[in-house]
Structure formats: C-alpha cells, structure tokens
Design a protein around this motif. Structure first.
Motif: not given
Length: 281
Positions: A113, A138-139, A141-142, A145-146, A151-152, A155
C-alpha cells in the motif's frame, strides 16, 4: 482545508463587492438616464395623442431599485456557480489520469500500500485535497491497516458520501439567493401597487400617469425577478448534476482501479461492484 474555505469566503465577498460596483455604475450611467429620457418622450406623446401606445423599453423595465438588486444577486450567484464549476472540472480531470500504476493480472497486497500510495502523495498539495486522491489514499491506508477489502470499500463509500453532503451544503448560499430574488421582486410589486393606490385620487380627476408608472414598477420588478430566478435555478441544478457525477465517477474509479486489485494472501477477493455508488441527491 481551512485555507480552502477561507479562500472561498474571500472570493465570495470580493465577488459581491465587484458585482455591486459594476452593476450600480451601469445603472447610474446607462439604464436610469435612458429610462428617464424614454419615459419623458412617451409622456409627451401620450399627452399629444390619446391613442398612443408606448413601446415596452428594457431600460424602463430594469430601472427600479428592486430590479437592480435582483440583477446584483443574480450575477453574484453566477460568480459562485462559476467558481464551483471550474473547481469541479479540475477534479474531474484527475479521472483521466492513471494515479495507480496497476496492470492487469497484478494484485495489491497489504504490504504494497505504501508503494502504490507514493504517486498519489506526490501530487501537488492542491490536487491532493481533491476527492479522488483522498479516497484512494484513505482506501490504501485502510487496507494496509485492516487487511480487509470490505473495509476499504466502506471507507471509499463513506468519503464519497461525505463529499456529496459537503458539496450539497456549500450550495446553500446559492439556493438562498435563488429564493431571495423572487421575494425582492414581490416586494417591488407591493411597493408599486401601494404607490398606485396612493395616487388613486389623481386617476379620478383624469390624471392616470402616476398610477400607470407605479403599476409598471409593480409588474416590471416581478418580471425581472422571475426571469433571473428561472435562469439561476437552471444553472444551479446543472452544477448539482455535475457535482453528483463527479462523486459517482470517483467511487467508480476507486472500484475499477483500486478495490478490484486488492488481494489478501490466502483469501479470495470479495466482489465489490458499482452498485454501492453514491446516488445523486
């Protein structure tokens, strides 16, 4: 972001000042002098010929203060719409660029990422504040992280939803102007009718000039207000349509260029389609 809002406020204030100066100067130098001359000529011709029907002059239609106020508000709203349209077109230009260098058959892993985020982070600061780069970063980073594709997707959808609501709220001032213009026109109507009723005693004696002039103020102000309001509402809805399409196309871009390439080792990538795209307000 705060600097962006501050610049918009400053732009709107200066746009209003410039519009007031320019429109009032045109009224003082052109419209009202010509309207007075035409009114005097028509009065003399009516006194000389009872069957004379005066022509409808745009100078007379536009000369009163209510019409001037409506035109000032119209051009002020037009300047705001123009600013937002230009900004929306600049954001749309990013949709034609390959912000993520991902070829077919390649997957984006959670460990990748940061690598794929670098081209987006390298954009100029002004462009990084646009919707599409914010949604992509944001996608990514999400996902890092997850490690969850759903979740992406959520987001990206949330960012697009928030952007849609923000764009809608920023049009509040234009909607207020579109409401205020007809109201000002109706105020001119009330003023004109009230003045005409106050001169009714002159009409009884045969002098109907004052009554006709006052009624002209009443109907001319309504005419100008309704015409400008119709044009303004058309432009407002066109801008709203362009902004809605920007939000939907940005989410589709993220689906096609980001989410479909995400892959968690040992898992199959969930199908995330465009059916979650933001619907226009």
């Amino acid at each position: 972001m705060k600097q962006k809002y501050l610049s918009e406020v400053i732009y709107q204030i200066f746009a209003l000042i410039i519009v007031v100066i320019v429109v009032h100067a045109i009224y003082v130098a052109v419209i009202r002098p010509n309207a007075d001359i035409i009114q005097q000529q028509q009065t003399l011709q009516q006194e000389a010929d009872e069957d004379y029907v005066p022509d409808r002059s745009m100078y007379i239609v536009l000369r009163d203060f209510e019409q001037e106020t409506c035109i000032i508000l119209f051009f002020w709203a037009l300047s705001i719409i123009g600013m937002k349209t230009v900004r929306t077109m600049r954001e749309r230009s990013l949709l034609d660029r390959e912000l993520l260098q991902v070829s077919d058959g390649t997957s984006i892993l959670p460990e990748d990422t940061r690598h794929f985020a670098r081209p987006v982070q390298a954009l100029p600061e002004k462009e990084r504040g646009f919707l599409l780069p914010r949604a992509i970063l944001a996608g990514l980073h999400r996902f890092g992280t997850t490690r969850d594709v759903q979740d992406v997707s959520a987001t990206v959808r949330d960012i697009c939803d928030n952007e849609s609501e923000r764009l809608e709220s920023e049009l509040a001032i234009v909607r207020y102007i579109a409401w205020a213009i007809p109201s000002i026109g109706f105020l001119g109507t009330v003023r004109g009718i009230g003045t005409a009723l106050g001169q009714a005693h002159q009409a009884v004696t045969g002098d109907i000039l004052g009554v006709t002039v006052s009624l002209g103020v009443a109907f001319n102000s309504t005419f100008v207000a309704l015409v400008t309001s119709i044009v303004l509402m058309f432009l407002l809805y066109q801008l709203s349509l362009v902004q809605d399409r920007l939000v939907m196309d940005s989410q589709t871009y993220c689906d096609d260029h980001l989410i479909r390439y995400l892959q968690v080792p040992g898992r199959s990538t969930p199908q995330v389609g465009n059916n979650e795209a933001v619907q226009p307000a």
